[in-house]
Write a protein that holds these residues in place. Sequence first.
Motif, short mmCIF file in Angstrom:
data_model
loop_
_atom_site.label_atom_id
_atom_site.label_comp_id
_atom_site.label_asym_id
_atom_site.label_seq_id
_atom_site.Cartn_x
_atom_site.Cartn_y
_atom_site.Cartn_z
N ALA A 113 0.83 -1.20 0.00
CA ALA A 113 0.00 0.00 0.00
C ALA A 113 0.86 1.25 0.00
O ALA A 113 1.95 1.28 0.59
N VAL A 114 0.37 2.28 -0.66
CA VAL A 114 0.96 3.62 -0.58
C VAL A 114 0.01 4.47 0.26
O VAL A 114 -1.18 4.55 -0.04
N HIS A 115 0.53 5.07 1.31
CA HIS A 115 -0.35 5.85 2.19
C HIS A 115 -0.87 7.08 1.44
O HIS A 115 -0.11 7.76 0.75
N PRO A 116 -2.17 7.38 1.57
CA PRO A 116 -2.74 8.54 0.84
C PRO A 116 -2.02 9.85 1.11
O PRO A 116 -1.87 10.69 0.21
N ARG A 117 -1.53 10.05 2.33
CA ARG A 117 -0.83 11.29 2.64
C ARG A 117 0.51 11.39 1.93
O ARG A 117 1.03 12.49 1.72
N HIS A 118 1.06 10.26 1.55
CA HIS A 118 2.30 10.26 0.77
C HIS A 118 2.07 10.92 -0.58
O HIS A 118 2.87 11.74 -1.05
N LEU A 119 0.96 10.56 -1.23
CA LEU A 119 0.66 11.13 -2.54
C LEU A 119 0.55 12.64 -2.49
O LEU A 119 0.96 13.35 -3.41
N GLN A 120 0.01 13.15 -1.39
CA GLN A 120 -0.19 14.59 -1.25
C GLN A 120 1.11 15.32 -0.91
O GLN A 120 1.27 16.49 -1.23
N ALA A 121 2.04 14.60 -0.26
CA ALA A 121 3.26 15.26 0.23
C ALA A 121 4.36 15.33 -0.82
O ALA A 121 5.26 16.18 -0.72
N VAL A 122 4.31 14.43 -1.80
CA VAL A 122 5.35 14.42 -2.85
C VAL A 122 4.80 15.09 -4.09
O VAL A 122 3.73 14.74 -4.59
N SER A 123 5.54 16.07 -4.60
CA SER A 123 5.01 16.87 -5.71
C SER A 123 5.26 16.24 -7.08
O SER A 123 4.48 16.45 -8.01
N ASN A 124 6.34 15.47 -7.23
CA ASN A 124 6.64 14.88 -8.53
C ASN A 124 7.59 13.70 -8.35
O ASN A 124 8.04 13.41 -7.25
N GLN A 125 7.90 13.04 -9.46
CA GLN A 125 8.83 11.91 -9.46
C GLN A 125 8.42 10.81 -8.48
O GLN A 125 9.27 10.18 -7.83
N HIS A 126 7.11 10.56 -8.38
CA HIS A 126 6.63 9.51 -7.49
C HIS A 126 7.24 8.17 -7.88
O HIS A 126 7.27 7.81 -9.06
N GLY A 127 7.69 7.43 -6.90
CA GLY A 127 8.23 6.09 -7.14
C GLY A 127 9.71 6.05 -7.42
O GLY A 127 10.30 4.96 -7.47
N LEU A 128 10.35 7.20 -7.59
CA LEU A 128 11.78 7.23 -7.93
C LEU A 128 12.63 6.69 -6.79
O LEU A 128 13.50 5.84 -6.99
N VAL A 129 12.40 7.20 -5.59
CA VAL A 129 13.22 6.77 -4.44
C VAL A 129 12.97 5.30 -4.14
O VAL A 129 13.92 4.54 -3.89
N TYR A 130 11.71 4.87 -4.18
CA TYR A 130 11.41 3.47 -3.89
C TYR A 130 12.02 2.55 -4.94
O TYR A 130 12.47 1.45 -4.63
N GLU A 131 12.08 3.01 -6.18
CA GLU A 131 12.72 2.21 -7.23
C GLU A 131 14.19 1.99 -6.91
O GLU A 131 14.71 0.87 -7.07
N ALA A 132 14.87 3.03 -6.43
CA ALA A 132 16.28 2.89 -6.06
C ALA A 132 16.44 1.90 -4.90
O ALA A 132 17.39 1.10 -4.87
N ILE A 133 15.50 1.95 -3.95
CA ILE A 133 15.53 1.01 -2.82
C ILE A 133 15.32 -0.41 -3.32
O ILE A 133 16.03 -1.34 -2.92
N LEU A 134 14.35 -0.59 -4.20
CA LEU A 134 14.07 -1.93 -4.73
C LEU A 134 15.27 -2.51 -5.45
O LEU A 134 15.58 -3.71 -5.33
N LYS A 135 15.96 -1.69 -6.22
CA LYS A 135 17.12 -2.18 -6.96
C LYS A 135 18.19 -2.70 -6.01
O LYS A 135 18.89 -3.68 -6.32
N ARG A 136 18.36 -2.04 -4.86
CA ARG A 136 19.31 -2.53 -3.87
C ARG A 136 18.90 -3.92 -3.37
O ARG A 136 19.74 -4.72 -2.96
N CYS A 137 17.59 -4.20 -3.39
CA CYS A 137 17.06 -5.48 -2.91
C CYS A 137 17.02 -6.53 -4.01
O CYS A 137 16.60 -7.67 -3.76
N GLY A 138 17.44 -6.16 -5.21
CA GLY A 138 17.35 -7.10 -6.31
C GLY A 138 15.96 -7.20 -6.90
O GLY A 138 15.63 -8.17 -7.59
#
Length: 270
Positions: A113-138
């Motif tokens: 799940a993505v918390h609804p308040r997350h969507l409101q707090a990030v202005s752009n490039q949604h998913g970029l940071v999590y993608e970098a985290i995922l890549k570290r996890c393979g």
Amino acid sequence: MPVEDLIRYFNAADAAGESTLYEAGDRVEAWHGGLHLGSLFQPIVDLRRERVIGHQASLTVRRTDGRALPADTVFAASPDGPAVVHVDRLVRTLHALNFLAQRRHAGGYLQVAVHPRHLQAVSNQHGLVYEAILKRCGLGPADIVLAIDASAIDPHGPGTQALANYRQRGYRLALPAPEAALGLPEALALQPDILQVTTADPTLCATARAAGALVEARGIDDGAAFRSALASGADLGLGRLFGEPAAACHPTHAAQRVAYNSPSSFGAHP
């Protein structure tokens, strides 16, 4: 990268020192705001093949004395947008690490799940940071289904940009079906890969499929509910019939096989 090395990497990256990931037996837990956070996984089944093809992750929260608390407690204690974004990413990282720890026998996709308040707090490039985290996890966006509460999104507002950002990065999206059928066109206009329903309806399933979405029937707790969902045309199912939420993922293959399937592992879009 071994899980213990990933834990050290993520803890070092938390410059503010607000959270700590740590090993708990053969799993990973997190410490945040005086609370222990953990992961549970519930199997998601391809109804026609009767095969587990993914898992929905959920959060456990407990105090230091062991008392369990509602999952949203940790978000309610986060007063502003940046704090919510931090906790939301922490939770999804926790789930990814616990999923990764079981890769010898658990494959398919991970639904988080993505918390609804997350969507409101990030202005752009949604998913970029999590993608970098995922890549570290393979892992990568193709291994992830993001479950998003569509009621927090105005079809004509900036929230649609968040969904577009996620899609552009290769994440798949699961949105709940509206309670009223009149809201179905707007929900499908948000281009979900999966439409989540509590009661599968033949007309709804046909409409969703025509729009390119699969239907995930939730609350399948017995054989009657399974047969009803299948007859209505639902594609995926989740409920107690297939397994309760648990720390261990349901096996999807023998240990000798490769854990992660193709981007179309749930039969959606190649």
